[in-house]
Scaffold this active site. Structure first.
Site, mmCIF file in Angstrom:
data_model
loop_
_atom_site.group_PDB
_atom_site.id
_atom_site.type_symbol
_atom_site.label_atom_id
_atom_site.label_comp_id
_atom_site.label_asym_id
_atom_site.label_seq_id
_atom_site.Cartn_x
_atom_site.Cartn_y
_atom_site.Cartn_z
ATOM 1 N N ASP A 169 0.969 -1.232 -0.059
ATOM 2 C CA ASP A 169 0.046 -0.017 -0.055
ATOM 3 C C ASP A 169 0.818 1.268 0.107
ATOM 4 O OD1 ASP A 169 1.006 -0.273 2.548
ATOM 5 O OD2 ASP A 169 -0.960 -0.481 3.506
ATOM 6 N N ASN B 258 -8.270 -2.017 13.665
ATOM 7 C CA ASN B 258 -9.562 -2.224 13.379
ATOM 8 C C ASN B 258 -9.523 -3.350 12.455
ATOM 9 O OD1 ASN B 258 -8.424 -1.418 11.055
ATOM 10 N ND2 ASN B 258 -9.628 0.413 10.616
ATOM 11 N N HIS C 182 -7.652 -4.137 9.569
ATOM 12 C CA HIS C 182 -7.508 -3.777 8.089
ATOM 13 C C HIS C 182 -6.006 -4.466 7.841
ATOM 14 C CE1 HIS C 182 -4.943 0.169 8.917
ATOM 15 N NE2 HIS C 182 -4.055 -0.850 9.161
ATOM 16 N N GLU D 251 -9.738 -1.321 4.639
ATOM 17 C CA GLU D 251 -10.462 -1.042 5.873
ATOM 18 C C GLU D 251 -11.784 -1.624 6.010
ATOM 19 O OE1 GLU D 251 -8.591 0.719 8.023
ATOM 20 O OE2 GLU D 251 -7.836 2.473 7.123
HETATM 21 P P1 PGA Z 1 1.751 -0.699 12.312
HETATM 22 O O1 PGA Z 1 0.522 -0.835 11.245
HETATM 23 O O2 PGA Z 1 2.665 -1.939 11.940
HETATM 24 O O3 PGA Z 1 2.245 0.345 12.230
HETATM 25 O O4 PGA Z 1 1.022 -1.368 13.517
HETATM 26 C C1 PGA Z 1 0.129 -2.098 10.800
HETATM 27 C C2 PGA Z 1 -1.092 -1.734 10.031
HETATM 28 O O5 PGA Z 1 -1.647 -0.860 10.273
HETATM 29 O O6 PGA Z 1 -1.369 -2.683 8.921
#
Ligand code: PGA
Length: 252
Positions: free
Chosen positions: A76, A147, A149, A154
């Site tokens: 992403d 959440n 995702h 999302e």
């Molecule tokens: P993070 O993000 O590694 O910064 O916790 C993970 C994500 O949002 O997929």
């Protein structure tokens, strides 16, 4: 949809987990490369994989792996953002991984957060087509948002979603905003591989460290497949392993 079992591996902490996972990832890659010329891989950005990157660089220095025949596809990217913006995932991956290993530039396939709005669709389609043309992803490594995702898929994302532009949820924005100095600069949209793109990978690993991830890891493992928790879509895949520490695994 079928609920398949997610395998879990639990380590004492993120450091030990990253070290052991890096070694097994290198073994997985080398096994793929015994069978075919290229290994197609996608690794996430964010805080979760930073120790993994360090361990991969160490293993590269120890000649346990070469990245020459690895084709990298990124999961992403914010939109809009320029690739040399220090907040972009392009910049992040170069700084933290690519500049330290022998991956040829031509093997790095990034989603372009700087592309003109009118060209987003064709950019996403050609990203998908390239993965398909090359035989599909061999290995997908993921993080997980609080959440649920995966990538920027999302809650509400569909199981058959492909690479596309999406809105970043308010919860994700508030978490990301802590990492940005100027809150006004947070892009509200992103380009992300789709759920379908992720699920088409041969093997999937999801990394989660720390107690802020324990609730969502517990829900993902215990809940039925639901679009409200996109990570539950992984139960539709035959070969998914969650790599956890004792904190993130405390509610499974
Ligand atoms: P993070 O993000 O590694 O910064 O916790 C993970 C994500 O949002 O997929």
């Amino acid at each position: 949809m079928v609920n398949k079992k997610i395998k879990t591996k639990v380590y004492p902490n993120s450091k030990s987990g990253s070290k052991i996972f890096a070694k097994s990832l290198v073994n997985e890659i080398n096994e793929v490369l015994l069978k075919k010329k290229y290994c197609l891989i996608s690794i996430p950005t964010g805080n979760t994989p930073t120790d993994l990157y360090k361990e991969l660089i160490e293993l590269y220095k120890k000649k346990k792996i070469s990245f020459k025949n690895i084709l990298f596809f990124n999961l992403d990217e914010f939109y809009p953002i320029s690739e040399d913006d220090i907040q972009s995932y392009n910049y992040y991956l170069n700084e933290k991984l690519f500049n330290h290993i022998d991956i040829p530039k031509k093997n790095i396939n990034m989603l372009n957060g700087d592309i003109n709005e009118n060209n987003i669709n064709s950019h996403c389609i050609s990203f998908e087509d390239k993965i398909k043309r090359l035989g599909g992803l061999d290995i997908q490594v993921l993080g997980i948002g609080q959440n649920g995702h995966i990538g920027f898929n999302e809650p509400g994302s569909l199981i058959d979603s492909k690479t596309r532009k999406v809105n970043i949820s308010d919860l994700s924005l508030s978490i990301i905003s802590n990492e940005f100095n100027n809150k006004n600069e947070i892009p509200k949209e992103a380009l992300t591989m789709g759920v379908d793109t992720i699920l088409s990978s041969n093997k999937i690993f999801l990394l989660a460290w720390g107690k802020t991830k324990s609730t969502i890891i517990g829900k993902t493992i215990k809940n039925k497949i639901t679009k409200n928790i996109p990570a539950t879509y992984l139960k539709n895949h035959n070969d998914v392993t969650f790599i956890l520490d004792k904190y993130s695994s405390s509610k499974i």
